[in-house]
Design a protein around this motif. Structure first.
Motif, PDB file in Angstrom:
ATOM      1  N   GLN A   2      12.174  86.489  45.281  1.00  0.00           N
ATOM      2  CA  GLN A   2      13.002  87.037  44.223  1.00  0.00           C
ATOM      3  C   GLN A   2      13.262  88.507  44.522  1.00  0.00           C
ATOM      4  O   GLN A   2      12.374  89.346  44.345  1.00  0.00           O
ATOM      5  CB  GLN A   2      12.277  86.869  42.876  1.00  0.00           C
ATOM      6  CG  GLN A   2      13.111  87.143  41.676  1.00  0.00           C
ATOM      7  CD  GLN A   2      14.094  86.018  41.364  1.00  0.00           C
ATOM      8  OE1 GLN A   2      13.848  84.875  41.713  1.00  0.00           O
ATOM      9  NE2 GLN A   2      15.184  86.348  40.728  1.00  0.00           N
ATOM     10  N   GLN A   6      13.688  90.554  36.606  1.00  0.00           N
ATOM     11  CA  GLN A   6      13.662  91.025  35.230  1.00  0.00           C
ATOM     12  C   GLN A   6      12.428  90.390  34.603  1.00  0.00           C
ATOM     13  O   GLN A   6      12.401  89.196  34.333  1.00  0.00           O
ATOM     14  CB  GLN A   6      14.934  90.614  34.483  1.00  0.00           C
ATOM     15  CG  GLN A   6      16.173  91.291  35.023  1.00  0.00           C
ATOM     16  CD  GLN A   6      17.438  90.776  34.357  1.00  0.00           C
ATOM     17  OE1 GLN A   6      18.168  89.998  34.941  1.00  0.00           O
ATOM     18  NE2 GLN A   6      17.697  91.229  33.146  1.00  0.00           N
ATOM     19  N   PRO A  44      29.245  85.010  32.526  1.00  0.00           N
ATOM     20  CA  PRO A  44      28.815  86.410  32.417  1.00  0.00           C
ATOM     21  C   PRO A  44      30.006  87.356  32.395  1.00  0.00           C
ATOM     22  O   PRO A  44      31.002  87.121  33.090  1.00  0.00           O
ATOM     23  CB  PRO A  44      27.974  86.618  33.685  1.00  0.00           C
ATOM     24  CG  PRO A  44      27.596  85.246  34.140  1.00  0.00           C
ATOM     25  CD  PRO A  44      28.725  84.360  33.747  1.00  0.00           C
ATOM     26  N   PHE A  89      21.888  90.146  32.400  1.00  0.00           N
ATOM     27  CA  PHE A  89      21.479  89.986  33.789  1.00  0.00           C
ATOM     28  C   PHE A  89      21.725  91.286  34.539  1.00  0.00           C
ATOM     29  O   PHE A  89      22.797  91.877  34.428  1.00  0.00           O
ATOM     30  CB  PHE A  89      22.299  88.889  34.481  1.00  0.00           C
ATOM     31  CG  PHE A  89      22.029  87.505  33.981  1.00  0.00           C
ATOM     32  CD1 PHE A  89      22.875  86.910  33.052  1.00  0.00           C
ATOM     33  CD2 PHE A  89      20.952  86.776  34.459  1.00  0.00           C
ATOM     34  CE1 PHE A  89      22.638  85.625  32.586  1.00  0.00           C
ATOM     35  CE2 PHE A  89      20.706  85.486  34.010  1.00  0.00           C
ATOM     36  CZ  PHE A  89      21.548  84.916  33.075  1.00  0.00           C
ATOM     37  N   PHE A 100      21.290  88.107  41.461  1.00  0.00           N
ATOM     38  CA  PHE A 100      20.967  88.278  40.051  1.00  0.00           C
ATOM     39  C   PHE A 100      19.480  88.181  39.783  1.00  0.00           C
ATOM     40  O   PHE A 100      18.741  87.460  40.467  1.00  0.00           O
ATOM     41  CB  PHE A 100      21.658  87.179  39.221  1.00  0.00           C
ATOM     42  CG  PHE A 100      23.130  87.388  39.016  1.00  0.00           C
ATOM     43  CD1 PHE A 100      24.044  86.909  39.936  1.00  0.00           C
ATOM     44  CD2 PHE A 100      23.592  88.043  37.889  1.00  0.00           C
ATOM     45  CE1 PHE A 100      25.401  87.091  39.735  1.00  0.00           C
ATOM     46  CE2 PHE A 100      24.953  88.227  37.681  1.00  0.00           C
ATOM     47  CZ  PHE A 100      25.850  87.751  38.608  1.00  0.00           C
ATOM     48  N   GLY A 101      19.047  88.887  38.720  1.00  0.00           N
ATOM     49  CA  GLY A 101      17.738  88.663  38.160  1.00  0.00           C
ATOM     50  C   GLY A 101      17.771  87.431  37.261  1.00  0.00           C
ATOM     51  O   GLY A 101      18.806  86.781  37.096  1.00  0.00           O
ATOM     52  N   GLN A 102      16.622  87.142  36.646  1.00  0.00           N
ATOM     53  CA  GLN A 102      16.504  85.922  35.859  1.00  0.00           C
ATOM     54  C   GLN A 102      17.107  86.057  34.470  1.00  0.00           C
ATOM     55  O   GLN A 102      17.305  85.056  33.773  1.00  0.00           O
ATOM     56  CB  GLN A 102      15.032  85.519  35.707  1.00  0.00           C
ATOM     57  CG  GLN A 102      14.238  85.494  36.996  1.00  0.00           C
ATOM     58  CD  GLN A 102      13.487  86.804  37.200  1.00  0.00           C
ATOM     59  OE1 GLN A 102      14.082  87.885  37.190  1.00  0.00           O
ATOM     60  NE2 GLN A 102      12.190  86.710  37.419  1.00  0.00           N
ATOM     61  N   GLY A 103      17.352  87.264  34.044  1.00  0.00           N
ATOM     62  CA  GLY A 103      17.941  87.493  32.733  1.00  0.00           C
ATOM     63  C   GLY A 103      16.909  87.844  31.673  1.00  0.00           C
ATOM     64  O   GLY A 103      15.746  87.437  31.747  1.00  0.00           O
TER      65      GLY A 103
ATOM     66  N   TYR B  35      28.860  79.997  42.078  1.00  0.00           N
ATOM     67  CA  TYR B  35      27.458  80.221  41.801  1.00  0.00           C
ATOM     68  C   TYR B  35      26.878  78.987  41.114  1.00  0.00           C
ATOM     69  O   TYR B  35      27.572  78.274  40.373  1.00  0.00           O
ATOM     70  CB  TYR B  35      27.255  81.410  40.845  1.00  0.00           C
ATOM     71  CG  TYR B  35      27.521  82.769  41.439  1.00  0.00           C
ATOM     72  CD1 TYR B  35      28.813  83.291  41.479  1.00  0.00           C
ATOM     73  CD2 TYR B  35      26.483  83.541  41.949  1.00  0.00           C
ATOM     74  CE1 TYR B  35      29.056  84.550  42.006  1.00  0.00           C
ATOM     75  CE2 TYR B  35      26.727  84.811  42.475  1.00  0.00           C
ATOM     76  CZ  TYR B  35      28.014  85.299  42.494  1.00  0.00           C
ATOM     77  OH  TYR B  35      28.244  86.545  43.022  1.00  0.00           O
ATOM     78  N   GLN B  37      23.841  78.139  38.393  1.00  0.00           N
ATOM     79  CA  GLN B  37      22.875  78.729  37.486  1.00  0.00           C
ATOM     80  C   GLN B  37      22.034  77.626  36.855  1.00  0.00           C
ATOM     81  O   GLN B  37      22.523  76.870  35.994  1.00  0.00           O
ATOM     82  CB  GLN B  37      23.533  79.557  36.393  1.00  0.00           C
ATOM     83  CG  GLN B  37      22.506  80.269  35.525  1.00  0.00           C
ATOM     84  CD  GLN B  37      23.097  81.074  34.407  1.00  0.00           C
ATOM     85  OE1 GLN B  37      24.295  81.028  34.130  1.00  0.00           O
ATOM     86  NE2 GLN B  37      22.265  81.855  33.742  1.00  0.00           N
ATOM     87  N   GLY B  40      17.359  78.985  32.741  1.00  0.00           N
ATOM     88  CA  GLY B  40      16.264  79.940  32.794  1.00  0.00           C
ATOM     89  C   GLY B  40      16.289  80.854  34.003  1.00  0.00           C
ATOM     90  O   GLY B  40      15.398  81.696  34.169  1.00  0.00           O
ATOM     91  N   GLN B  41      17.294  80.694  34.856  1.00  0.00           N
ATOM     92  CA  GLN B  41      17.410  81.531  36.048  1.00  0.00           C
ATOM     93  C   GLN B  41      18.748  82.260  36.059  1.00  0.00           C
ATOM     94  O   GLN B  41      19.653  81.943  35.288  1.00  0.00           O
ATOM     95  CB  GLN B  41      17.283  80.667  37.308  1.00  0.00           C
ATOM     96  CG  GLN B  41      15.961  79.919  37.419  1.00  0.00           C
ATOM     97  CD  GLN B  41      15.894  79.087  38.699  1.00  0.00           C
ATOM     98  OE1 GLN B  41      16.642  79.308  39.645  1.00  0.00           O
ATOM     99  NE2 GLN B  41      14.972  78.135  38.723  1.00  0.00           N
ATOM    100  N   GLY B  42      18.838  83.240  36.933  1.00  0.00           N
ATOM    101  CA  GLY B  42      20.113  83.902  37.114  1.00  0.00           C
ATOM    102  C   GLY B  42      21.011  83.115  38.044  1.00  0.00           C
ATOM    103  O   GLY B  42      20.552  82.238  38.774  1.00  0.00           O
ATOM    104  N   PRO B  43      22.303  83.389  38.024  1.00  0.00           N
ATOM    105  CA  PRO B  43      23.217  82.699  38.940  1.00  0.00           C
ATOM    106  C   PRO B  43      22.838  82.949  40.397  1.00  0.00           C
ATOM    107  O   PRO B  43      22.433  84.053  40.752  1.00  0.00           O
ATOM    108  CB  PRO B  43      24.579  83.330  38.613  1.00  0.00           C
ATOM    109  CG  PRO B  43      24.440  83.872  37.226  1.00  0.00           C
ATOM    110  CD  PRO B  43      23.010  84.318  37.123  1.00  0.00           C
TER     111      PRO B  43
END
Lengths: 110, 116
Positions: A2, A6, A44, A89, A100-103, B35, B37, B40-43
């Motif tokens: 990762q 986040q 997003p 994000f 991207f991070g996980q949000g 992407y 997604q 629970g995760q980011g894209p």
């Protein structure tokens, strides 16, 4: 592996107070960072960005801070509003693609 | 200015079936991204096109996923055959700059795929 993290899955704040969302990254070669906001059932949407040559960028109620030595960035929302409730994000952009991070889910309570 | 369009918005299929998603980017945007997604995760980037050429498909599971961007405008992403772990939202994004520059990516609403 990762590369953008986040660590807080959720955050709850009172309307009018400051919201601070955090993000860490591992690759010192990343040179551009962005924050996106996502509402349910929507894609997003871009919020604010910062280049690695700066340590702060401000746009209205939103400010992003970058600490390159710590490989850390944060998004400040002041004052927070109920309409800010969404998933946020952070993303790093090496050569045009986004990692991207996980949000973090932000809930702003009236 | 119209945003990124995607269809369908939702799709439910059984494992081992095939499925295709369509994306129409913002007019004039040369770069297009797909992407994945997972909840629970980011894209996560699957593939990046510059006009109708592939720039980066290193994260695309090529044994089952394919994508094309004919004429450098619309794009389709196909999964054949689908697996349970493919359940996710598939997002399309576009941007106006070339691959050497960093620019804002604009996302479509996504297609939510459920594989049973």
């Amino acid at each position: 592996d990762q590369q953008v993290k986040q660590n807080s899955p959720s955050l709850s704040v009172q309307e009018g107070r400051i919201s601070i969302l955090n993000c860490d990254y591992t690759n010192s070669m990343f040179d551009y960072f962005l924050w996106y906001k996502k509402y349910p059932a929507e894609g997003p949407t871009f919020l604010i960005s910062i280049s690695s040559i700066k340590d702060k960028n401000e746009d209205g109620r939103f400010t992003v801070f970058l600490n390159k030595s710590a490989k850390h960035l944060s998004l400040h929302i002041v004052p927070s509003q109920p309409g800010d409730s969404a998933v946020y994000f952070c993303a790093a952009s090496p050569t045009g693609k986004l990692i991207f991070g996980q949000g973090t889910t932000l809930q702003v309570k009236p | 200015e119209a945003g990124v369009a995607q269809s369908p918005r939702y799709k439910i299929i059984e494992k081992r079936q095939s499925v295709a998603f369509w994306c129409n980017p913002i007019s004039g945007h040369a770069t297009l991204y797909w992407y994945q997604q997972i909840l629970g995760q980011g894209p996560k980037l699957l593939i990046q096109f510059q006009n109708n050429g592939v720039v980066d498909d290193s994260q695309l599971p090529k044994d089952r996923f394919s994508a094309e961007r004919l004429k450098g405008v619309d794009s389709t992403l196909k999964i054949q055959p689908a697996k349970l772990e493919d359940s996710a939202v598939y997002l399309c994004a576009s941007s106006s700059r070339d691959i050497a520059s960093t620019d804002t990516q604009y996302f479509g609403p996504g297609t939510r795929l459920t594989v049973l």
